[in-house]
Design a protein around this motif. Structure first.
Motif, mmCIF file in Angstrom:
data_model
loop_
_atom_site.group_PDB
_atom_site.id
_atom_site.type_symbol
_atom_site.label_atom_id
_atom_site.label_comp_id
_atom_site.label_asym_id
_atom_site.label_seq_id
_atom_site.Cartn_x
_atom_site.Cartn_y
_atom_site.Cartn_z
ATOM 1 N N GLU A 65 0.986 -1.114 -0.058
ATOM 2 C CA GLU A 65 -0.244 -0.522 -0.094
ATOM 3 C C GLU A 65 0.951 1.441 -0.106
ATOM 4 O O GLU A 65 0.789 2.354 -0.838
ATOM 5 N N MET A 66 1.957 1.284 0.969
ATOM 6 C CA MET A 66 3.227 1.969 0.952
ATOM 7 C C MET A 66 3.300 1.783 -0.157
ATOM 8 O O MET A 66 3.561 3.727 -0.865
ATOM 9 N N ARG A 67 3.809 1.361 -0.962
ATOM 10 C CA ARG A 67 4.437 1.164 -2.393
ATOM 11 C C ARG A 67 3.612 2.534 -3.069
ATOM 12 O O ARG A 67 4.409 2.911 -4.821
ATOM 13 N N GLU A 68 2.548 1.705 -3.321
ATOM 14 C CA GLU A 68 1.179 2.505 -4.358
ATOM 15 C C GLU A 68 1.311 3.776 -4.588
ATOM 16 O O GLU A 68 1.447 4.553 -5.492
ATOM 17 N N PHE A 69 1.192 3.849 -2.626
ATOM 18 C CA PHE A 69 1.169 5.329 -2.095
ATOM 19 C C PHE A 69 2.191 6.642 -3.024
ATOM 20 O O PHE A 69 2.141 7.318 -3.811
ATOM 21 N N ALA A 70 3.570 5.912 -3.069
ATOM 22 C CA ALA A 70 4.675 6.340 -3.288
ATOM 23 C C ALA A 70 4.293 6.572 -4.309
ATOM 24 O O ALA A 70 5.194 7.766 -5.308
ATOM 25 N N LYS A 75 4.420 10.029 -6.316
ATOM 26 C CA LYS A 75 4.977 11.167 -7.958
ATOM 27 C C LYS A 75 6.475 9.776 -7.827
ATOM 28 O O LYS A 75 7.249 10.299 -8.625
ATOM 29 N N LEU A 76 6.901 9.012 -6.789
ATOM 30 C CA LEU A 76 8.263 8.489 -7.024
ATOM 31 C C LEU A 76 7.942 7.234 -8.633
ATOM 32 O O LEU A 76 6.522 6.884 -8.789
ATOM 33 N N PRO A 77 9.078 6.764 -8.577
ATOM 34 C CA PRO A 77 8.838 5.640 -9.555
ATOM 35 C C PRO A 77 8.403 4.121 -8.872
ATOM 36 O O PRO A 77 8.414 3.696 -8.784
ATOM 37 N N ALA A 178 7.758 3.693 6.262
ATOM 38 C CA ALA A 178 7.407 4.389 5.693
ATOM 39 C C ALA A 178 8.621 5.269 4.781
ATOM 40 O O ALA A 178 8.717 5.813 3.824
ATOM 41 N N ARG A 179 9.002 6.155 6.103
ATOM 42 C CA ARG A 179 10.333 7.078 5.830
ATOM 43 C C ARG A 179 11.392 5.980 4.729
ATOM 44 O O ARG A 179 12.354 6.907 3.574
ATOM 45 N N LEU A 180 11.680 5.129 5.001
ATOM 46 C CA LEU A 180 12.431 4.279 4.062
ATOM 47 C C LEU A 180 11.967 3.980 3.014
ATOM 48 O O LEU A 180 13.219 4.750 1.648
ATOM 49 N N LEU A 181 11.467 3.204 2.863
ATOM 50 C CA LEU A 181 10.460 3.279 1.043
ATOM 51 C C LEU A 181 10.802 4.494 0.392
ATOM 52 O O LEU A 181 10.804 4.875 -0.697
ATOM 53 N N PHE A 182 10.458 5.218 1.124
ATOM 54 C CA PHE A 182 9.935 7.057 0.418
ATOM 55 C C PHE A 182 11.650 7.575 -0.111
ATOM 56 O O PHE A 182 11.505 8.273 -1.240
ATOM 57 N N HIS A 183 12.116 8.100 0.658
ATOM 58 C CA HIS A 183 14.222 7.912 0.814
ATOM 59 C C HIS A 183 14.615 7.550 -0.127
ATOM 60 O O HIS A 183 15.607 7.882 -1.141
ATOM 61 N N TRP A 214 0.906 10.413 3.578
ATOM 62 C CA TRP A 214 1.041 8.879 4.581
ATOM 63 C C TRP A 214 0.372 8.918 5.632
ATOM 64 O O TRP A 214 -0.782 8.483 5.832
ATOM 65 N N LEU A 215 0.566 10.310 6.298
ATOM 66 C CA LEU A 215 0.602 9.760 7.786
ATOM 67 C C LEU A 215 -1.307 10.109 7.392
ATOM 68 O O LEU A 215 -2.666 10.213 8.336
ATOM 69 N N ALA A 216 -1.271 11.608 7.016
ATOM 70 C CA ALA A 216 -2.797 12.239 6.825
ATOM 71 C C ALA A 216 -3.768 11.223 5.867
ATOM 72 O O ALA A 216 -5.062 11.467 5.847
ATOM 73 N N HIS A 217 -3.012 10.580 5.214
ATOM 74 C CA HIS A 217 -4.036 9.001 3.811
ATOM 75 C C HIS A 217 -4.164 8.229 4.834
ATOM 76 O O HIS A 217 -5.528 8.287 5.737
ATOM 77 N N ARG A 218 -3.317 7.971 6.106
ATOM 78 C CA ARG A 218 -3.564 6.599 7.032
ATOM 79 C C ARG A 218 -5.392 7.131 7.665
ATOM 80 O O ARG A 218 -5.885 6.496 8.247
#
Length: 352
Positions: A65-70, A75-77, A178-183, A214-218
């Motif tokens: 879910e985080m991956r799709e959110f990114a 707008k990450l790859p 979430a931090r690490l994935l986005f980073h 992400w926090l707002a989304h959750r």
């Protein structure tokens, strides 16, 4: 944490290097990375596997879910990375070695043909990292050797399945995942050769801004409360270390003799540790989350911390100047990444 290794190029580089002393290092790095990749399986397989524990299954579902959110929100790859999972059966993906002189906060850099220059050297083997650390200490450097939960190959390994989720970071607090994935995905979006502060500060800005989204989304008040508690403590610690770096940098750049600088440095480090203890007891209820870092603090540890954070406010201002539009923000960062380093820094600071 998070480091960029363009290992997918190594197969082409190795034959060219001939007898160069970096060949063994490259070969070990390539072997370690390939072992990591071959240990990974698609997240869907782990979720379907009856042997997968329920906590891991739920965390892997959340990671996707985080991956799709990114992709959709930040707008990450949209690629193969972080859609597979591997249990490395160790507590770090790699171990990094960083070094700085006794009276400077300038990180030692290692430069490699094709791969460029970086302010660290990473190893898949902890003992190899420690051995280099001891060698550098003997040569007079201040050294920090630390485990890294994940690193980015800048997208170069997507044709091999992409950078995977790892046990070294997937099972921690939700906000840290979430931090690490986005980073790490930010490193795949924009990257400037030979400019660690630019790259790491950009990725850190993405993780902080992205985590707020992400926090707002959750929409989970308890999750936000936990995050705000952790972030308040983290920001207090950043303030302490920023102050120490500033005082040490001014000292090192001054005209005092080396002996006088050493004496003043020792006093500043003692003052920092005393202030840390005071804050820990009065504000954190004695929580010693940073005790190990403070105990081992030296020029190398301080310098690498600065590389991750010093330019973050400039990137956040740049994001705001782009109207909070993620696509425009990433495009502007990619434009800056192509500029010469000095021009890049002036342009970024001009975002203030």
């Amino acid at each position: 944490m998070r480091r960029a290794l363009r290992l997918a190029l190594l197969a082409a580089v190795l034959p060219v290097l001939g007898g160069c002393g970096t060949v063994g290092y490259y070969a070990d790095s390539l072997r370690g990375h390939l072992n990591l990749l071959t240990s990974a399986r698609p997240v869907k397989e782990w979720v379907r596997d009856e042997a997968t524990s329920e906590p891991l299954r739920e965390r892997l579902r959340l990671s996707q879910e985080m991956r799709e959110f990114a992709v959709t929100e930040l707008k990450l790859p949209d690629n193969a990375s972080y859609r597979r999972y591997a249990d490395l059966r160790r507590d770090a993906a790699v171990w990094n070695v960083v070094a700085a002189p006794e009276l400077s906060l300038q990180l030692k850099t290692w430069c490699f043909p094709v791969l460029g220059c970086v302010g660290y050297r990473g190893y898949f083997d902890r003992e190899q990292a420690r051995a280099l650390g001891e060698e550098l200490k003997t040569a007079g450097w201040e050294v920090s050797v630390y485990g890294v939960p994940a690193y980015s190959t800048l997208g170069w390994s997507n044709w091999l399945g992409g950078d995977p989720l790892l046990n070294t970071f997937a099972l921690g607090p939700e906000t840290e995942l979430a931090r690490l994935l986005f980073h790490e995905l930010a490193h795949q979006e924009a990257y400037a050769d030979d400019d660690t502060p630019f790259n790491e500060s950009y990725a850190t800005a993405v993780e902080r801004l992205g985590l707020e989204r992400w926090l707002a989304h959750r929409g989970n008040p308890k999750l936000r409360e936990e995050h705000e508690h952790i972030e308040a403590r983290r920001e207090q610690f950043r303030t302490l270390t920023r102050g120490l770096r500033a005082r040490l940098d001014a000292l090192y750049r001054g005209d005092a003799t080396d002996e006088a600088k050493r004496e003043r440095k020792a006093a500043l480090m003692a003052e920092f540790r005393a202030e840390y203890e005071r804050v820990k007891q009065t504000s954190w209820g004695g929580d010693g989350a940073y005790d190990g870092w403070v105990r081992r603090a030296n020029n190398a540890a301080l310098a690498v911390q600065g590389a991750y954070g010093d330019l973050v406010p400039d990137f956040i201002r740049l994001f705001e100047r782009q109207g909070g539009d993620w696509a425009r923000f990433h495009a502007e960062v990619k434009r800056l990444a192509k500029l010469p380093k000095a021009e890049r820094r002036r342009a970024l600071e001009g975002a203030a």
